[in-house]
Design a protein around this motif. Structure first.
Motif, PDB file in Angstrom:
ATOM      1  N   UNK A 255     -12.299 -99.095 -48.572  1.00 54.23           N
ATOM      2  CA  UNK A 255     -13.067 -98.178 -47.725  1.00 54.23           C
ATOM      3  C   UNK A 255     -12.630 -98.171 -46.274  1.00 54.23           C
ATOM      4  N   UNK A 256     -12.161 -99.303 -45.757  1.00 53.54           N
ATOM      5  CA  UNK A 256     -11.950 -99.397 -44.304  1.00 53.54           C
ATOM      6  C   UNK A 256     -10.477 -99.525 -43.917  1.00 53.54           C
ATOM      7  N   UNK A 257      -9.588 -99.465 -44.902  1.00 53.70           N
ATOM      8  CA  UNK A 257      -8.151 -99.476 -44.621  1.00 53.70           C
ATOM      9  C   UNK A 257      -7.516 -98.201 -45.169  1.00 53.70           C
ATOM     10  N   UNK A 258      -6.229 -98.031 -44.915  1.00 47.29           N
ATOM     11  CA  UNK A 258      -5.511 -96.827 -45.324  1.00 47.29           C
ATOM     12  C   UNK A 258      -4.595 -97.154 -46.492  1.00 47.29           C
ATOM     13  N   UNK A 259      -4.735 -96.398 -47.567  1.00 45.92           N
ATOM     14  CA  UNK A 259      -3.884 -96.590 -48.734  1.00 45.92           C
ATOM     15  C   UNK A 259      -2.445 -96.233 -48.357  1.00 45.92           C
ATOM     16  N   UNK A 260      -1.510 -97.094 -48.717  1.00 48.34           N
ATOM     17  CA  UNK A 260      -0.102 -96.827 -48.427  1.00 48.34           C
ATOM     18  C   UNK A 260       0.330 -95.486 -49.017  1.00 48.34           C
ATOM     19  N   UNK A 261      -0.316 -95.052 -50.086  1.00 47.05           N
ATOM     20  CA  UNK A 261       0.023 -93.763 -50.691  1.00 47.05           C
ATOM     21  C   UNK A 261      -0.216 -92.592 -49.747  1.00 47.05           C
ATOM     22  N   UNK A 262      -1.067 -92.777 -48.742  1.00 47.29           N
ATOM     23  CA  UNK A 262      -1.394 -91.704 -47.798  1.00 47.29           C
ATOM     24  C   UNK A 262      -0.489 -91.671 -46.570  1.00 47.29           C
ATOM     25  N   UNK A 263       0.333 -92.693 -46.383  1.00 43.94           N
ATOM     26  CA  UNK A 263       1.068 -92.796 -45.117  1.00 43.94           C
ATOM     27  C   UNK A 263       2.082 -91.678 -44.930  1.00 43.94           C
ATOM     28  N   UNK A 264       2.740 -91.248 -45.996  1.00 38.92           N
ATOM     29  CA  UNK A 264       3.693 -90.159 -45.860  1.00 38.92           C
ATOM     30  C   UNK A 264       3.026 -88.896 -45.352  1.00 38.92           C
ATOM     31  N   UNK A 265       1.886 -88.559 -45.944  1.00 44.37           N
ATOM     32  CA  UNK A 265       1.152 -87.366 -45.522  1.00 44.37           C
ATOM     33  C   UNK A 265       0.644 -87.500 -44.093  1.00 44.37           C
ATOM     34  N   UNK A 266       0.202 -88.693 -43.708  1.00 39.68           N
ATOM     35  CA  UNK A 266      -0.242 -88.926 -42.331  1.00 39.68           C
ATOM     36  C   UNK A 266       0.911 -88.696 -41.357  1.00 39.68           C
ATOM     37  N   UNK A 267       2.091 -89.191 -41.711  1.00 40.39           N
ATOM     38  CA  UNK A 267       3.262 -89.034 -40.850  1.00 40.39           C
ATOM     39  C   UNK A 267       3.650 -87.569 -40.703  1.00 40.39           C
ATOM     40  N   UNK A 268       3.594 -86.816 -41.804  1.00 39.42           N
ATOM     41  CA  UNK A 268       3.924 -85.387 -41.750  1.00 39.42           C
ATOM     42  C   UNK A 268       2.919 -84.634 -40.884  1.00 39.42           C
ATOM     43  N   UNK A 269       1.629 -84.895 -41.096  1.00 39.86           N
ATOM     44  CA  UNK A 269       0.586 -84.191 -40.351  1.00 39.86           C
ATOM     45  C   UNK A 269       0.681 -84.458 -38.856  1.00 39.86           C
ATOM     46  N   UNK A 270       1.028 -85.705 -38.480  1.00 35.25           N
ATOM     47  CA  UNK A 270       1.135 -86.061 -37.061  1.00 35.25           C
ATOM     48  C   UNK A 270       2.499 -85.736 -36.479  1.00 35.25           C
ATOM     49  N   UNK A 271       3.462 -85.384 -37.329  1.00 30.04           N
ATOM     50  CA  UNK A 271       4.817 -85.044 -36.896  1.00 30.04           C
ATOM     51  C   UNK A 271       5.434 -86.186 -36.085  1.00 30.04           C
ATOM     52  N   UNK A 272       5.369 -87.398 -36.636  1.00 28.35           N
ATOM     53  CA  UNK A 272       5.951 -88.557 -35.957  1.00 28.35           C
ATOM     54  C   UNK A 272       7.415 -88.703 -36.352  1.00 28.35           C
ATOM     55  N   UNK A 273       8.153 -89.444 -35.542  1.00 27.22           N
ATOM     56  CA  UNK A 273       9.569 -89.632 -35.826  1.00 27.22           C
ATOM     57  C   UNK A 273       9.844 -90.628 -36.920  1.00 27.22           C
ATOM     58  N   UNK A 274       9.086 -91.730 -36.934  1.00 24.46           N
ATOM     59  CA  UNK A 274       9.289 -92.793 -37.919  1.00 24.46           C
ATOM     60  C   UNK A 274       8.003 -93.593 -38.042  1.00 24.46           C
ATOM     61  N   UNK A 275       7.879 -94.312 -39.155  1.00 27.84           N
ATOM     62  CA  UNK A 275       6.696 -95.125 -39.423  1.00 27.84           C
ATOM     63  C   UNK A 275       7.129 -96.544 -39.761  1.00 27.84           C
ATOM     64  N   UNK A 276       6.441 -97.518 -39.177  1.00 28.59           N
ATOM     65  CA  UNK A 276       6.571 -98.914 -39.595  1.00 28.59           C
ATOM     66  C   UNK A 276       5.272 -99.294 -40.294  1.00 28.59           C
ATOM     67  N   UNK A 277       5.383 -99.777 -41.529  1.00 26.06           N
ATOM     68  CA  UNK A 277       4.216-100.135 -42.328  1.00 26.06           C
ATOM     69  C   UNK A 277       3.891-101.602 -42.061  1.00 26.06           C
ATOM     70  N   UNK A 278       2.669-101.842 -41.579  1.00 26.81           N
ATOM     71  CA  UNK A 278       2.318-103.138 -41.010  1.00 26.81           C
ATOM     72  C   UNK A 278       0.923-103.543 -41.488  1.00 26.81           C
ATOM     73  N   UNK A 279       0.484-104.776 -41.117  1.00 28.46           N
ATOM     74  CA  UNK A 279      -0.833-105.280 -41.519  1.00 28.46           C
ATOM     75  C   UNK A 279      -0.981-105.099 -43.021  1.00 28.46           C
ATOM     76  N   UNK A 292       8.729 -99.961 -52.945  1.00 33.04           N
ATOM     77  CA  UNK A 292       8.578 -98.908 -53.939  1.00 33.04           C
ATOM     78  C   UNK A 292       7.391 -98.003 -53.608  1.00 33.04           C
ATOM     79  N   UNK A 293       6.269 -98.603 -53.212  1.00 30.96           N
ATOM     80  CA  UNK A 293       5.089 -97.826 -52.849  1.00 30.96           C
ATOM     81  C   UNK A 293       5.350 -96.974 -51.611  1.00 30.96           C
ATOM     82  N   UNK A 294       6.056 -97.539 -50.639  1.00 33.21           N
ATOM     83  CA  UNK A 294       6.381 -96.807 -49.411  1.00 33.21           C
ATOM     84  C   UNK A 294       7.308 -95.637 -49.714  1.00 33.21           C
ATOM     85  N   UNK A 295       8.333 -95.871 -50.514  1.00 36.17           N
ATOM     86  CA  UNK A 295       9.281 -94.805 -50.861  1.00 36.17           C
ATOM     87  C   UNK A 295       8.571 -93.661 -51.593  1.00 36.17           C
TER      88      UNK A 295
END
Length: 324
Positions: A255-279, A292-295
């Protein structure tokens, strides 16, 4: 040497100690000045192991006051404040962290409101009074509290944030500026925690956003818009059930964290250059499984930038996209 660089001091998500990853903490170096974001378990040791200059330490930013983000905070002034040569810093550093939440303390024998960053610092200094008193009686050492200039960060009143509305829609607000950076923040949703912040560092050389701990958040998307690097927390939701966690804890993480499956969509929506997956939660999940999950997240969203699996002591040079 890059003029703007992020070093991941620790990448583990959550309080329980893990042998393979230190507690969550990152350092941003710009023009030779160092800014630390969060101070999880081992942050001071990792800072030194990373080869970062202790005299260059300029400010510390705390995203929220969970122990896995703060347990090593007071170690910086306690152990390095006033230390000679390259082992310490001789001028007070800025500290910026959440102000009082309005929560009443749930700790037995400690009634009253939960402290914010200013009061937490005062109480930590009091807890270590023996250390300071014994050294000062022998005419050396300093009062650690004199080596920090602490600021409680509260959201603008106009936002209407509260214990029951912890992260209403808002625009970023400026927390601090100096010759190297402008630091902005937004509130992010992290369960009962209030305030919880994400921070953005804008520099002449590029921009970096640190999500802090957060569920998926439109506020974070606004803060991260067109940032050059987004350092974002992640939970591997599909791997959690196999850990045998108590149902309440499993529900909390989802409930209070972000699923790694959503990070790609978050990056696209925010139009960021790159993402480092942390915590990373769970931090003990094998690196190849995380990768594998990140890819998959990146490919499903069609994100064209890099998505990098964070590792302790990893260095990430940052440059503005317009300059690339």
């Amino acid at each position: 040497m890059p003029v703007l660089e992020v070093t991941l001091l620790g990448t583990n998500g959550g309080p329980p100690p893990l042998a393979g990853r230190f507690g969550i903490s990152s350092a941003l170096v710009v023009n030779g000045a160092t800014y630390v974001v969060d101070c999880g378990r081992g942050a001071v040791s990792q800072y030194v192991r990373a080869g970062l200059s202790m005299p260059s330490l300029t400010a510390i930013f705390l995203t929220h006051l969970h122990a896995d983000h703060t347990v090593d905070y007071f170690s910086f002034p306690l152990l390095a404040g006033g230390a000679s040569g390259t082992r310490g810093f001789s001028e007070p550093i800025g500290v910026y962290g959440p102000g009082p939440s309005g929560h009443e303390s749930g700790v037995a024998g400690a009634p009253g409101p939960v402290p914010g960053t200013v009061e937490m610092t005062r109480l930590a200094n009091r807890a270590f009074a023996a250390h300071t008193t014994f050294f000062s009686s022998e005419h050396f050492g300093v009062d650690p509290a004199s080596m920090v200039d602490v600021h409680d960060v509260l959201p603008p009143a106009s936002v209407g944030a509260s214990l029951t509305e912890t992260a209403p829609p808002m625009e970023p607000f400026v927390v601090m500026t100096d010759d190297n950076v402008r630091v902005s923040a937004v509130l992010v949703p992290h369960g009962a925690v209030f305030p919880a912040y994400a921070y953005r560092f804008d520099t002449a050389h590029g921009s970096v956003v640190f999500s802090g701990d957060t569920a998926r958040s439109d506020n974070l998307g606004r803060l991260a818009h067109r940032a050059d690097l987004l350092v974002h927390e992640a939970a591997a939701a599909e791997a959690l059930p196999a850990l045998g966690l108590r149902p309440a804890l499993l529900e909390h993480i989802r409930d209070v964290h972000t699923d790694v499956a959503d990070l790609g969509a978050i990056a696209v929506a925010a139009d960021v250059g790159a993402v480092v997956v942390n915590h990373l939660s769970p931090g003990a999940l094998a690196a190849e499984e995380w990768q594998s999950l990140i890819d998959r997240s990146r490919e499903n969203a069609g994100f064209r930038g890099e998505m990098i699996l964070g590792e302790d002591l990893m260095r990430i040079p940052v440059s503005a996209r317009a300059a690339r």
